[in-house]
Design an enzyme around this catalytic site. Structure first.
Site, PDB file in Angstrom:
ATOM      1  CB  THR A  98      37.689  50.106  44.884  1.00 54.80           C
ATOM      2  OG1 THR A  98      38.961  49.995  44.277  1.00 54.80           O
ATOM      3  CG2 THR A  98      37.850  50.218  46.383  1.00 54.80           C
ATOM      4  CG  HIS A  99      38.256  43.314  42.975  1.00 51.49           C
ATOM      5  ND1 HIS A  99      38.184  42.541  44.111  1.00 51.49           N
ATOM      6  CD2 HIS A  99      38.872  42.548  42.034  1.00 51.49           C
ATOM      7  CE1 HIS A  99      38.719  41.359  43.860  1.00 51.49           C
ATOM      8  NE2 HIS A  99      39.143  41.341  42.608  1.00 51.49           N
ATOM      9  CG  ASP A 147      34.424  41.133  43.675  1.00 51.95           C
ATOM     10  OD1 ASP A 147      33.891  42.002  44.389  1.00 51.95           O
ATOM     11  OD2 ASP A 147      35.375  40.433  44.064  1.00 51.95           O
TER      12      ASP A 147
HETATM   13  C1  GAR Z   1      42.012  47.464  48.378  1.00 50.44           C
HETATM   14  O1  GAR Z   1      43.006  47.008  47.502  1.00 50.44           O
HETATM   15  C2  GAR Z   1      40.654  46.962  47.923  1.00 50.44           C
HETATM   16  O2  GAR Z   1      40.511  46.872  46.553  1.00 50.44           O
HETATM   17  C3  GAR Z   1      40.651  45.591  48.527  1.00 50.44           C
HETATM   18  O3  GAR Z   1      41.138  45.794  49.812  1.00 50.44           O
HETATM   19  C4  GAR Z   1      42.116  46.829  49.757  1.00 50.44           C
HETATM   20  C5  GAR Z   1      41.802  47.806  50.854  1.00 50.44           C
HETATM   21  O4  GAR Z   1      42.921  48.477  51.304  1.00 50.44           O
HETATM   22  N1  GAR Z   1      39.329  45.047  48.476  1.00 50.44           N
HETATM   23  C6  GAR Z   1      39.054  43.810  48.083  1.00 50.44           C
HETATM   24  O5  GAR Z   1      39.911  43.000  47.808  1.00 50.44           O
HETATM   25  C7  GAR Z   1      37.587  43.489  48.023  1.00 50.44           C
HETATM   26  N2  GAR Z   1      37.367  42.294  47.276  1.00 50.44           N
HETATM   27  P1  GAR Z   1      42.792  49.605  52.433  1.00 50.44           P
HETATM   28  O6  GAR Z   1      42.152  48.958  53.660  1.00 50.44           O
HETATM   29  O7  GAR Z   1      44.201  50.051  52.693  1.00 50.44           O
HETATM   30  O8  GAR Z   1      41.941  50.692  51.863  1.00 50.44           O
END
Ligand code: GAR
Length: 207
Positions: A115-116, A152
């Site tokens: 998820t991105h 991605d």
């Molecule tokens: C999320 O927004 C996810 O999409 C991002 O890290 C965050 C995780 O939050 N991932 C990326 O940017 C990957 N390229 P969390 O640790 O609170 O679940």
């Protein structure tokens, strides 16, 4: 398990940070009707909130630090083996800030999703929200996609839009995206578990 019960769909979740996305999946899994079991949570570092969340939910965890291996390929092989021990139907990267290599993709390609926090193919990489804000777009969002060998670049499973406000900074925008992202990921994983999915070229369909 009763003879007429379908075994739950086994998911391994990979994390590197706070794990709010993992928490959304764990919360969804507490309803048996969701049909998904997080069988393990894997990380590339210690001391992160995401691992504490897993432990609080009684989910087994494992950590493998790339710095402890001679090469990225060695780490990739070892990490893939750790994930495989849990026999996942699906591997979910939920804030896992690490690219996997060919060993991992050989084992889990086609059933490894990420998820991105941006509408791919716009703003790939580590700072989706920051890059969208810097570019001045008015709408950004979140994407769930199948991981391939690129950064991605894999086939898209779902996307949701989020408006950028004039008053946003990176943190406010990312937090609004994450709210949408959590709900979308829970929805996608649940539908994959119940209906399966097919990949034809770049097109992924969940019937
Ligand atoms: C999320 O927004 C996810 O999409 C991002 O890290 C965050 C995780 O939050 N991932 C990326 O940017 C990957 N390229 P969390 O640790 O609170 O679940």
């Amino acid at each position: 398990m009763a003879a007429d019960e379908t075994p739950p769909f086994r998911v391994v979740v990979l994390v590197s940070g706070d794990g709010s996305t993992l928490q959304a999946l764990l919360d969804a899994c507490s309803d048996p009707a969701y049909g998904v079991l997080v069988v393990a949570v894997g990380a590339d570092r210690d001391g992160i909130l995401a691992l504490k969340r897993a432990e609080s939910a009684g989910v087994p965890t494992f950590v493998s630090r790339p710095a402890e291996f001679d090469s990225r390929d060695d780490w990739d092989r070892a990490f893939a083996a750790l994930v495989a021990e849990h026999r996942p139907d699906l591997v979910v990267s939920a804030g896992f800030m690490r690219l996997v290599g060919s060993d991992f993709l050989d084992r889990f390609g086609g059933r490894f999703i990420n998820t991105h926090p941006a509408l791919l193919p716009a703003f790939p990489g580590m700072h989706g929200a920051r890059d969208a804000l810097a570019h001045g777009v008015k709408v950004t969002g979140a994407t769930v996609f199948l991981v391939d060998e690129g950064v991605d670049t894999g086939p898209v499973l779902a996307q949701r839009a989020v408006e950028v406000h004039d008053t946003d900074d990176e943190s406010s925008l990312h937090e609004r995206i994450k709210q949408v992202e959590r709900a979308m990921l829970v929805d996608v994983v649940g539908r994959m578990a119940h209906a399966g999915w097919t990949v034809t070229g770049r097109k992924v369909t969940i019937p």
